[in-house]
Structures are given as structure tokens and as C-alpha cells.
Design a protein around this motif. Structure first.
Motif, short mmCIF file in Angstrom:
data_model
loop_
_atom_site.label_atom_id
_atom_site.label_comp_id
_atom_site.label_asym_id
_atom_site.label_seq_id
_atom_site.Cartn_x
_atom_site.Cartn_y
_atom_site.Cartn_z
N LEU A 1 0.82 -1.21 0.00
CA LEU A 1 0.00 0.00 0.00
C LEU A 1 0.86 1.26 0.00
CD1 LEU A 1 -2.85 -1.00 2.50
CD2 LEU A 1 -2.96 -0.87 0.00
N ARG A 2 1.96 1.24 0.75
CA ARG A 2 2.85 2.41 0.77
C ARG A 2 3.49 2.62 -0.59
NH1 ARG A 2 5.25 5.80 4.35
NH2 ARG A 2 4.05 4.88 6.04
N ALA A 3 3.85 1.51 -1.27
CA ALA A 3 4.43 1.64 -2.61
C ALA A 3 3.40 2.21 -3.58
CB ALA A 3 4.93 0.28 -3.10
N LEU A 4 2.12 1.77 -3.41
CA LEU A 4 1.06 2.30 -4.26
C LEU A 4 0.87 3.80 -4.03
CD1 LEU A 4 -1.22 1.73 -6.30
CD2 LEU A 4 -2.72 1.23 -4.35
N LEU A 5 0.91 4.22 -2.75
CA LEU A 5 0.76 5.64 -2.44
C LEU A 5 1.93 6.45 -2.98
CD1 LEU A 5 -0.50 5.43 1.26
CD2 LEU A 5 -1.84 5.98 -0.77
N ALA A 6 3.12 5.85 -3.01
CA ALA A 6 4.31 6.56 -3.47
C ALA A 6 4.24 6.87 -4.95
CB ALA A 6 5.57 5.75 -3.14
N VAL A 7 3.61 6.02 -5.74
CA VAL A 7 3.58 6.24 -7.19
C VAL A 7 2.28 6.91 -7.63
CG1 VAL A 7 5.11 4.29 -7.62
CG2 VAL A 7 2.62 3.93 -7.64
N SER A 8 1.36 7.13 -6.69
CA SER A 8 0.09 7.75 -7.05
C SER A 8 0.32 9.20 -7.46
CB SER A 8 -0.89 7.70 -5.86
OG SER A 8 -2.06 8.43 -6.17
#
Length: 682
Positions: free
Chosen positions: A16-23
Motif C-alpha cells: 500500500l505504501r508503494a502504491l501511495l508513493a507512485v500515485s
């Protein structure tokens, strides 16, 4: 038949943190802050801001600033109320607002939803989205509102500065609970402590509420009718360890409205304690004097003689018709042949009816309240060849009682003519002084214009003289080249040529220094730099190498190695002082020159140049800094150098002083102000 498709695993926190980072959408989690009651939302703290949000808001992953700091207009534009509403309702909603960093015209859509104890929010930049006509009109309206809000904030800042300086105690209460919305410093000083906004008045001034203040404020809030009080007592406790003090206030309570409804009550109060106490002390003292005088007048004839001899005005009037029972000689002298015992004041002095004096006596007799009149003018009739004149008195009309009932009115007056005339003379002197100050200001302005004209003239003259002097020098050189060799060997020719060249050089030096004079005003605007003093002195020493051949030259600048000053100006100061120290040496001893620099505690730079030269007497020291002023004629000079030094130093806000003794030496002390620190760029 069983399916062979595997169920995808639930994403982990890392996923989830990786997803937030590339959002590309700005995302944030906010934790609420509550007030002292534990239920009122006062702010939000950001616990996480993804990279897109960091880029949009210009903040790190965990910003130190709170929500209301990052969005300073959030209360006015409704953003904070929106977040509070979404957090309480636990339903997703969206809100559109100006970009907090790029200013008006850059819109961001904020979508928020409560997530357990946190508020999740996304920020979408809508700058590139197509807008409908309605949205365009709405945004234009919001932009106009933003400009209007900025103007309102500027006006509010101006008002707040005024409220902070006024002597009136001002307080603004909101709602029927009388919650403190604003209190200026004067109001806080009366309370004896800072007053936090949002606190009910009952918690701030409990003693005052016990005196009926809350009831009056509540009535003003409910009815909208203002309440006025004159010299009303009010007890205030400035601190827990100090007793309550009674103050007297003249005040007004006024309801104010917002959106057509009463929103609260404003308090404007003036502390008139000193005036009330002073008047009461005067009334008490005069009452004691008059009471004792009346008693002693009745019981002892001795005090009758006192009244007969006192310069104060004394009279006793009996009953409502103000029949004169007693009038002393001092009062009779003011109205010769008009005041007699047993007569009525209205009959003897009918002009008092027109002045309103009889009405005052009637009121004192009916109400028993004392009247005090300050600096009342009284026309004194001409006597013994003296013309009529005007004097000033402080009068007290006080009711006296017999058997518990008002029996008459006593009059007591003090002559204050000298005090009034002295005050008026002081006021006239102050007006004269103000006029003199205005004349001095105008004179300084004219002097400044004259100095500017003089600088322009000097510049023009020096510029126009350069060409003829240059031509004259060229002709002199041509003459030297054209003269026959045998004529150049003649005894008188070489000395004459040398004198001519020396005169040309001296003229060129004078023109150069005149040109420097015209640059002084512009030199004051030169930017300052950090100048290495040792390097500067070494550079000047090369120019003075011939004069320094047999001199003992000492430089001590370790305590102040660098000086913040305009480099050219600092070089001119040091060069002139060192060259003068060497030029005006004492022929009977080797020259000694010391240059010292140090910093004072306040940051002032102190520069000393000391020599053991000829020295100056007191008269010479008074003429030292004059333009074209030369005090020694045995060496060449133009009398401009020290004048330039003084102007450079004073233009920079510094001072120059000299201490000198003939045949001992001279010390110049220059004090340059500390440089103003320049704020670091953000």
C-alpha cells in the motif's frame, strides 16, 4: 468443478505504501486535535503525506505545521468546517478550494472520509480540467472573494494595531454564553493576566460577574439595546495572590450583529479611577474644611475671625431663597456694595440668574449633592484706581444640615488665577516651541537644498576646469621640449618651470578633491561589503611608502579583522588619517603612528589613528573639519581631506572625534555603527 484460479492475497502495508508513493493524486492522513473540553475539534495534524501531496503542498512526509497553518484561510473559506463535518458524519464528501501555494485561480478538489480515528483526504489539482460556465462563474466569484478577503485582512490588521495602542479597554464577547472572542492589551492589563480566546467571561472575571455584569450583558444580547455606565465601580482581582481592587469605569455595552442576527456584545470601557478618587479626595477635604468651619463658626467666635481674614471666598446661604447668612470680606471685595447679610443673592446679584448659578444652588439645596466647579472665571470690579480684571476660582457648593434636614448651602472658593495663567503661558510657550520646530524643519530643508545646489556647482566647476588645466599642462610640457638647451641651463629657468609644474599639480589635486566632494552624497548609497582591514592598510602603505621610510608604523586589528563598510569610502577614511599623521610630523622626533580597531559591546566598530606629531590646540581643533581649512602652512594640502572624512563617517551614521595636545600628538577616533543584519533567504 473446482476452479483452478488462486485467490489474490490481500496487499500488505508495504504494498500500500508503494502504491501511495507512485500515485499522482495527493493523499494525506490527518489526526484531529481537540480543545480543553475534549469534544470540540480545534485543528488537525498530518500523520502522513504521500510524495504527490508533498509536491503539491511543499511539505515533508510528516509536516510540522497543523492543518490551519498549512491552510490559513480554511476557517474563512469553509474548508475547516467541511473537514470537521466529514469527520463527524463518517461519510465521504468533496470540497473545492484555491491552491494554498499558487494563490487565487489554481483550484484543488479535496475529497475526504473518516477512517477510524483519522481523516483521509485526497487533493486533486483541477487546473487543467475543462470548466462549465457555472464553474467558471463560481471560480471568478471565489477569486473576487479572495481579493476582498485579503483587503479585509489588511483592514483588520490596521484595526488590531489601533486597538493594541488605545487606552480604552475593549472586549468582544460572542454568543449568549458570553465567550471571549477578543480582548485588547488594555483590557488584559485590567484583568492582570492574558485572556485566552474561547473562554467564557465567567472563567475570566468571576468577581465582576457577581456584581451583576453578566445580567446586564445578557440583557443587551437579548434586547439589542445598548447599556451605558458612568463612573461605575467594578472589583477586579489582578492575580491569585493579590486582593481585589475597585476600579471606576465609564463604559458602554453594545450588541453587534452578523448576518442580520445579534452575534454578541462588545465592551468599550475607560478607566476613570484616578479622576474619581482625586475628585472624591478633593470633595472630602473641602467637606471637612467647610464642616469644621461651620461648626467652629457657630461654637467659637475665634474662627469667625479666621474667615474674616482668609483670602478664600466663604459664604453661607440659608433656605431655598438663598438668603445670605454670612459672607466674608474676600467675597464682598469681588462684588463691592452688592453682598450683605440678610439679603437674597437673587436680589443682590441678578446676573447670577442668567449665568445659571442660581439653578446650581437650587439643585444643591434640593438634592444635597455637592457641586464642584473648576477654574470658573469671575470679573473683579475696579478698585483703588485699578481697572477691572478677570480672575479664576475653584468653587464648591455644598449643602449643610441642621436637625438632619438641609438648611442651606455653603460656598467655598479658592483663587487659582496664577495656576491658570501659568498653564496658559506654558501652552503658549509650547505653541511657540512647535512653531520654532516647524521653522527649524523648514530651515533644514532649505539648507539641504542649498547643499545640493552647492554640490552641483562644485561638480560643474571642477568638471569645466579639468580641460583648461590639462591644456595648460600640455603647453608647459611643450615649452620644456621647445626651449633651447642653453636656455634650460640658465640659472632661473629650471626653478621657474618646476614652480609652474607644481602649481599645475596642486590645481589638479584640488580639482580631483572637489570632484570627490560631489561624490560624497552618492557615496552614502554605496553598498557595504566585508572589508579585510589588514589587506586595506597594506594597500594604503604602498601609496605612502616614501613617507613611511623612517616612521614606526603599528597596526593592531586582530580584535576587528573585518569591517562592514563601503570599500572605497573606508579606504578614503584610512588613507586621509594616515597621510595626515605622517605629513604633520614633529621634526624633532621620529614619527610614530598607530592604527587600532576594536568592536564595542553593541557591535559598534571603533577605529583609532594615533600619532606623535605637531598636535593641535583647542582653537585649531574647533576648525579642524572645516572645508578648505588648513591649520599648518609648511606642507602642501588643500584643506579638503578631513572634511571629506567627516562627511563620509556621518553619512554612514557614525561619529568622528579628535583628542590632541600641542607638541605631544593627536588621536582620531571613528565610531561606525554595527551593520544591520540581513535576513537569510528562505
Amino acid at each position: 468443478m473446482a476452479s483452478n484460479l488462486a485467490v489474490p492475497p490481500i496487499p500488505s502495508a508495504t504494498d500500500l505504501r508503494a502504491l501511495l508513493a507512485v500515485s499522482l493524486t495527493a493523499l494525506a492522513l490527518w489526526r484531529p486535535h481537540y480543545g480543553p473540553d475534549g469534544t470540540t475539534l480545534t485543528d488537525f495534524a498530518c500523520t502522513y503525506l504521500n510524495p504527490a501531496g508533498q509536491l503539491l503542498l511543499g511539505q515533508p512526509e510528516r509536516p510540522a505545521e497543523t492543518f490551519l497553518t498549512l491552510f490559513p484561510d480554511a476557517r474563512e473559506n469553509g474548508l475547516f468546517a467541511f473537514c470537521c463535518r466529514v469527520f463527524a458524519a463518517e461519510e465521504a464528501d468533496h470540497f473545492e478550494v484555491d491552491h494554498p501555494a499558487d494563490g487565487p485561480g489554481r483550484y484543488v478538489r479535496i475529497t475526504a472520509q473518516r477512517q477510524g480515528p483519522l481523516l483521509a483526504a485526497s487533493f486533486t489539482d483541477r487546473a487543467g480540467d475543462p470548466c462549465t460556465a457555472v464553474e467558471t462563474a463560481l471560480r471568478e466569484s471565489q477569486a473576487a472573494e479572495t481579493v476582498a478577503r485579503a483587503d479585509a485582512q489588511q483592514q483588520r490588521a490596521t484595526l488590531m494595531r489601533y486597538l493594541g495602542r488605545t487606552h480604552a479597554a475593549i472586549c468582544v464577547l460572542r454568543g449568549p454564553a458570553q465567550v471571549l472572542d477578543y480582548a485588547n492589551p488594555t483590557f488584559e492589563r485590567l484583568a492582570g493576566r492574558p485572556l485566552p480566546s474561547g473562554s467564557p467571561l465567567a472563567d475570566v472575571l468571576p468577581k465582576a460577574l457577581q456584581q451583576g455584569l453578566a445580567a446586564r450583558l445578557g440583557r443587551v444580547y437579548r434586547t439589542g439595546t445598548s447599556y451605558f455606565g458612568i463612573e461605575r465601580p467594578l472589583s477586579l482581582a489582578p492575580a491569585d495572590d493579590q486582593p481585589a481592587r475597585t476600579h471606576y469605569f465609564t463604559f458602554s455595552f453594545d450588541a453587534y450583529q452578523e448576518h442580520g442576527r445579534t452575534a454578541g456584545v462588545s465592551i468599550f470601557a475607560y478607566d476613570v479611577t484616578d479622576a474619581v478618587l482625586a475628585r472624591r479626595r478633593a470633595e472630602t477635604l473641602q467637606a471637612e474644611v467647610l464642616g469644621a468651619a461651620r461648626q467652629q463658626l457657630t461654637e467659637r467666635d475665634t474662627f469667625h475671625e479666621v474667615f474674616e481674614q482668609t483670602p478664600a471666598l466663604v459664604a453661607l446661604l440659608r433656605q431655598l431663597d438663598h438668603r445670605i447668612e454670612y459672607v466674608n470680606p474676600a467675597l464682598q471685595a469681588l462684588f463691592p456694595g452688592q453682598l450683605f447679610a440678610g439679603r437674597d443673592v437673587v436680589v443682590d446679584l441678578p446676573e447670577l440668574q442668567a449665568r445659571g448659578t442660581i439653578d446650581l444652588l437650587d439643585r444643591v439645596y434640593r438634592t444635597g449633592e455637592t457641586y464642584f466647579g473648576a477654574e470658573l472665571p469671575v470679573r473683579v470690579a475696579p478698585t483703588d484706581g485699578q481697572p477691572a480684571r478677570r480672575e479664576y476660582y475653584n468653587f464648591t457648593f455644598q449643602a449643610f444640615r441642621e436637625g438632619g434636614a438641609v438648611a442651606g448651602v455653603s460656598i467655598f472658593g479658592f483663587n487659582v488665577t496664577q495656576q491658570v495663567l501659568a498653564r496658559r503661558e506654558r501652552e503658549a510657550q509650547q505653541r511657540q516651541l512647535q512653531a520654532a520646530n516647524r521653522a527649524l524643519t523648514e530651515s533644514n530643508r532649505q539648507l539641504t537644498c542649498t547643499n545640493d545646489d552647492l554640490d552641483t556647482f562644485i561638480y560643474t566647476a571642477s568638471h569645466d576646469l579639468k580641460t583648461p588645466i590639462t591644456n595648460l599642462e600640455g603647453l608647459l610640457h611643450a615649452l620644456c621640449e621647445e626651449l633651447p638647451a642653453d636656455l634650460l641651463q640658465a640659472p632661473h629657468v629650471p626653478p621657474l618651470l618646476d614652480r609652474m609644474q607644481l602649481a599645475v599639480d596642486r590645481f589638479k589635486l584640488t580639482i580631483a578633491q572637489l570632484t570627490d566632494l560631489t561624490r560624497l552624497q552618492r557615496a552614502a548609497d554605496q553598498p557595504t561589503e566585508s572589508v579585510d582591514l589588514t589587506t586595506l592598510v597594506n594597500d594604503i602603505s604602498l601609496d605612502l611608502v616614501h613617507q613611511l621610510t623612517d616612521a614606526h608604523f603599528t597596526v593592531e586589528v586582530t580584535a576587528c579583522p573585518r569591517v562592514s563598510f563601503a570599500p572605497k569610502n573606508l579606504r578614503s577614511i584610512v588613507y586621509n588619517l594616515l597621510s595626515n599623521a605622517l605629513k604633520y610630523r614633529d621634526p624633532d622626533r621620529p614619527p610614530r603612528v598607530e592604527l587600532r580597531c576594536r568592536s564595542a559591546e553593541d557591535g559598534t566598530v571603533v577605529l583609532d589613528v594615533q600619532d606623535n606629531g605637531l598636535g593641535l590646540n583647542d582653537t585649531q581643533q574647533g576648525q579642524l573639519f572645516g572645508l578648505f581649512r588648513r591649520l599648518h602652512d609648511h606642507v602642501e594640502g588643500s584643506g579638503i581631506g578631513l572634511y571629506m572624512v567627516k562627511r563620509i563617517v556621518e553619512n554612514a551614521g557614525g561619529t568622528i572625534a579628535v583628542q590632541s595636545t600641542p607638541d605631544v600628538g593627536t588621536t582620531f577616533t571613528i565610531m561606525l555603527p554595527a551593520p544591520v543584519p540581513t535576513p537569510l533567504a528562505a
